[in-house]
Write an enzyme that holds these catalytic residues in place. Structure first.
Site, PDB file in Angstrom:
ATOM      1  N   ALA A  33       0.823  -1.218   0.000  1.00 51.65           N
ATOM      2  CA  ALA A  33       0.000   0.000   0.000  1.00 51.65           C
ATOM      3  C   ALA A  33       0.855   1.265   0.000  1.00 51.65           C
ATOM      4  O   ALA A  33       0.405   2.330  -0.410  1.00 51.65           O
ATOM      5  CB  ALA A  33      -0.911   0.007   1.217  1.00 51.65           C
ATOM      6  N   GLU A 129     -15.344  -5.187  -3.160  1.00 47.53           N
ATOM      7  CA  GLU A 129     -14.840  -6.463  -3.683  1.00 47.53           C
ATOM      8  C   GLU A 129     -15.428  -7.652  -2.931  1.00 47.53           C
ATOM      9  O   GLU A 129     -15.752  -8.691  -3.513  1.00 47.53           O
ATOM     10  CB  GLU A 129     -13.303  -6.490  -3.578  1.00 47.53           C
ATOM     11  CG  GLU A 129     -12.654  -7.728  -4.145  1.00 47.53           C
ATOM     12  CD  GLU A 129     -12.890  -7.896  -5.625  1.00 47.53           C
ATOM     13  OE1 GLU A 129     -12.352  -7.124  -6.421  1.00 47.53           O
ATOM     14  OE2 GLU A 129     -13.646  -8.822  -6.003  1.00 47.53           O
ATOM     15  N   ILE A 136     -12.761 -14.247  -3.917  1.00 49.11           N
ATOM     16  CA  ILE A 136     -12.355 -14.212  -5.336  1.00 49.11           C
ATOM     17  C   ILE A 136     -12.365 -12.755  -5.807  1.00 49.11           C
ATOM     18  O   ILE A 136     -13.380 -12.072  -5.652  1.00 49.11           O
ATOM     19  CB  ILE A 136     -13.332 -15.017  -6.227  1.00 49.11           C
ATOM     20  CG1 ILE A 136     -13.476 -16.447  -5.728  1.00 49.11           C
ATOM     21  CG2 ILE A 136     -12.866 -14.993  -7.676  1.00 49.11           C
ATOM     22  CD1 ILE A 136     -14.536 -17.250  -6.491  1.00 49.11           C
ATOM     23  N   LYS A 205     -25.670 -10.575  -5.837  1.00 47.49           N
ATOM     24  CA  LYS A 205     -24.308 -10.585  -6.396  1.00 47.49           C
ATOM     25  C   LYS A 205     -24.311 -10.514  -7.927  1.00 47.49           C
ATOM     26  O   LYS A 205     -23.523  -9.784  -8.519  1.00 47.49           O
ATOM     27  CB  LYS A 205     -23.582 -11.845  -5.919  1.00 47.49           C
ATOM     28  CG  LYS A 205     -23.334 -11.852  -4.407  1.00 47.49           C
ATOM     29  CD  LYS A 205     -22.920 -13.232  -3.916  1.00 47.49           C
ATOM     30  CE  LYS A 205     -22.681 -13.259  -2.425  1.00 47.49           C
ATOM     31  NZ  LYS A 205     -22.563 -14.620  -1.882  1.00 47.49           N
TER      32      LYS A 205
HETATM   33  N1  HSE Z   1     -24.125 -16.232   2.600  1.00 46.87           N
HETATM   34  C1  HSE Z   1     -23.153 -16.017   1.585  1.00 46.87           C
HETATM   35  C2  HSE Z   1     -22.804 -17.359   0.946  1.00 46.87           C
HETATM   36  C3  HSE Z   1     -21.916 -15.385   2.175  1.00 46.87           C
HETATM   37  O1  HSE Z   1     -23.210 -18.399   1.460  1.00 46.87           O
HETATM   38  O2  HSE Z   1     -22.150 -17.351  -0.086  1.00 46.87           O
HETATM   39  C4  HSE Z   1     -20.986 -14.884   1.125  1.00 46.87           C
HETATM   40  O3  HSE Z   1     -21.507 -13.785   0.456  1.00 46.87           O
END
Ligand code: HSE
Ligand code: NDP
Length: 440
Positions: A33, A129, A136, A205
């Site tokens: 950093a 992230e 990942i 996501k």
């Molecule tokens: N509850 C989520 C999972 C945690 O099982 O992937 C990770 O975002």
């Protein structure tokens, strides 16, 4: 130079991992950093527990607003979760001119447009992230590594809890509830595990990845969401016999008509690498026009894997916070004036292939009627499997399971054909329909 000062809101599973990894690897992280990074203030409802995690040198309070109000704090990490207090705190931190790091995909998928706009107006960064696929670095890959590409599609196992459940059910024959409890014990599951098992977490996501890949606003409300709670052991078994595995996939695709954005159990050819991703592991396939298909694999949940992503964001902010805001990587990869209004397609407009399982009376002509209806609808059959009655445990010998794999067709057309098949008197139970992707 004085270390950059970080305030941490919520020191549970991910928060404690973040504190511990930052402390353990502080020299290497500082070397990267260019400056020390220190968590100097923590807020948690359980002050005594939090103090026992961070030791006596770090100030612990139970009021998160005291962290935001501290003028010494440069970066606020939000690891509380949910859309309630977390949203207010993130917006207040931005208003106070703090950079924000969060793992909160629910918050960003639903309120991302408002939060990113507030951050841009204030000239601060909101880094996330850890919000997609835990450890990942998929946000970095999509936003920066694949920046030359016109991304065509993304398909990912992006919920560790459901992948863990599907793997344990298949391998060990364990019951759904038993495996879910174990995922909760291991810290994978969300505070409300229905978000995991009903596909909502994966939809949060994939919504974020879709926005970054295609330059569209975050639109969780447009995502089609179907979880794993209705999956039967029989379907997992029949899929295997046909050369497929069933995975909960988050899928987003660019088509001529618009963007597909969907989460549902999916048959994937067993020979694909992604079909062999087991346990709580995550994997994301991204296909770009220049690079072709790429695959990213790793731990998608858990204390230190997620901390790895949180700290990567801390390092990015430490390197960039003195740079002109216009020179930083845009939150959603595209500059705000390049965000497009390409529509997200309704599920009825999505084109995909299907696995169908029908419990039918074992009589002459039943299969012909079913396949006849598919033919009339213009739906082409890829494979048919019939399981004899004695393979159906506990069922009368007068019934049989017919499994049909189809070629691609529009979902609306399949819905209409399913309604007609379901109305046949020889179809004895609700038809199971699972979508299938070749991911070639
Ligand atoms: N509850 C989520 C999972 C945690 O099982 O992937 C990770 O975002
Ligand atoms: P936890 O429930 O383990 O931790 C949350 C912490 O926040 C708890 O210690 C809680 O205290 C505290 N808290 C709650 N309300 C407040 C408040 N008003 N002020 C201060 N602290 C508060 O959650 P996780 O660490 O698992 O998850 C955190 C975030 O990370 C979530 O957004 C989650 O979706 C995300 N995430 C989690 C992953 C994982 O593997 N667990 C992976 C990727 C992302 P108390 O317990 O006393 O209520």
């Amino acid at each position: 130079m004085k270390p950059i000062q970080v305030g941490l809101l919520g020191i549970g599973t991910v928060g404690s991992g973040t504190f511990n990894v930052l402390k353990r690897n502080q020299q290497e992280i500082q070397g990267r950093a260019g400056r020390g990074i220190e968590i100097t203030m923590v807020a948690d409802l359980d002050v005594a527990r939090a103090q026992s995690v961070v030791g006596p040198d770090v100030k612990v309070v139970n009021d998160a607003r005291a962290v935001i109000a501290n003028p010494e704090i440069d970066i606020v990490i939000e690891l509380i979760g949910g859309y309630g207090i977390a949203k207010a705190l993130v917006l207040e931190a931005i208003a106070a001119g703090k950079h924000v790091v969060t793992a909160n995909k629910a918050l960003l998928a639903v309120h991302g447009t408002e939060i990113f706009a507030a951050a841009s107006a204030k000239g601060v960064m909101v880094a996330f992230e850890a919000a997609v696929a835990g450890g990942i670095p998929i946000i970095k890959a999509l936003r920066e590594g694949l920046t030359a590409n016109r991304i065509q599609w993304i398909a990912g196992i992006i919920n560790g809890t459901t992948n863990f459940i599907l793997s344990e059910m298949r391998d060990k024959g364990l019951d759904f509830d038993v495996v879910l409890k174990e995922a909760q014990r291991l810290g994978y599951a969300e505070a409300d595990p229905t978000f995991d098992i009903e596909g909502v977490d994966a939809a949060h996501k994939v919504t974020l990845m879709s926005a970054i890949a295609f330059g569209i606003p975050v639109q969780f409300d447009k995502a089609y969401v179907e979880g794993i709670t209705k999956l039967g052991a029989a379907d997992i078994k029949y899929a295997e016999q046909l050369g497929y595995r069933i995975k909960l996939l988050g899928i987003t695709k660019r088509t001529a008509a618009g963007i597909e954005l969907r989460v549902h159990p999916t048959l994937v050819p067993a020979k694909r690498l992604i079909a062999n991703v087991e346990g709580a592991m995550n994997a994301v396939m991204a296909h770009g026009d220049a690079v072709g298909t790429t695959l990213y694999y790793g731990k998608g949940a858990g204390s230190e894997p997620t901390a790895s992503a949180v700290i990567a964001d801390l390092v990015d902010i430490t390197r960039l916070h003195t740079a002109d805001a216009a020179q930083r990587v845009p939150h959603l990869a595209f500059q705000p004036d390049a965000i497009s209004n390409t529509p997200v397609l309704a599920m009825s407009e999505v084109v995909t292939s299907y696995y169908l399982r029908l419990r039918v009376a074992d009589e002459a002509g039943v299969l012909a009627k079913v396949t006849g209806l598919l033919a009339e609808a213009g739906i082409s059959i890829d494979a048919v499997l019939q399981r004899e009655a004695d393979e159906i445990s506990g069922e009368a010998a007068t019934q049989t399971d017919v499994i049909i794999l189809t070629h691609d067709c529009a979902e609306a057309k399949m819905n209409a054909a399913l309604a007609q098949m379901q109305a046949l008197p020889t179809v004895l139970q609700p038809i199971t329909r699972i979508r299938k992707e070749e991911l070639a």
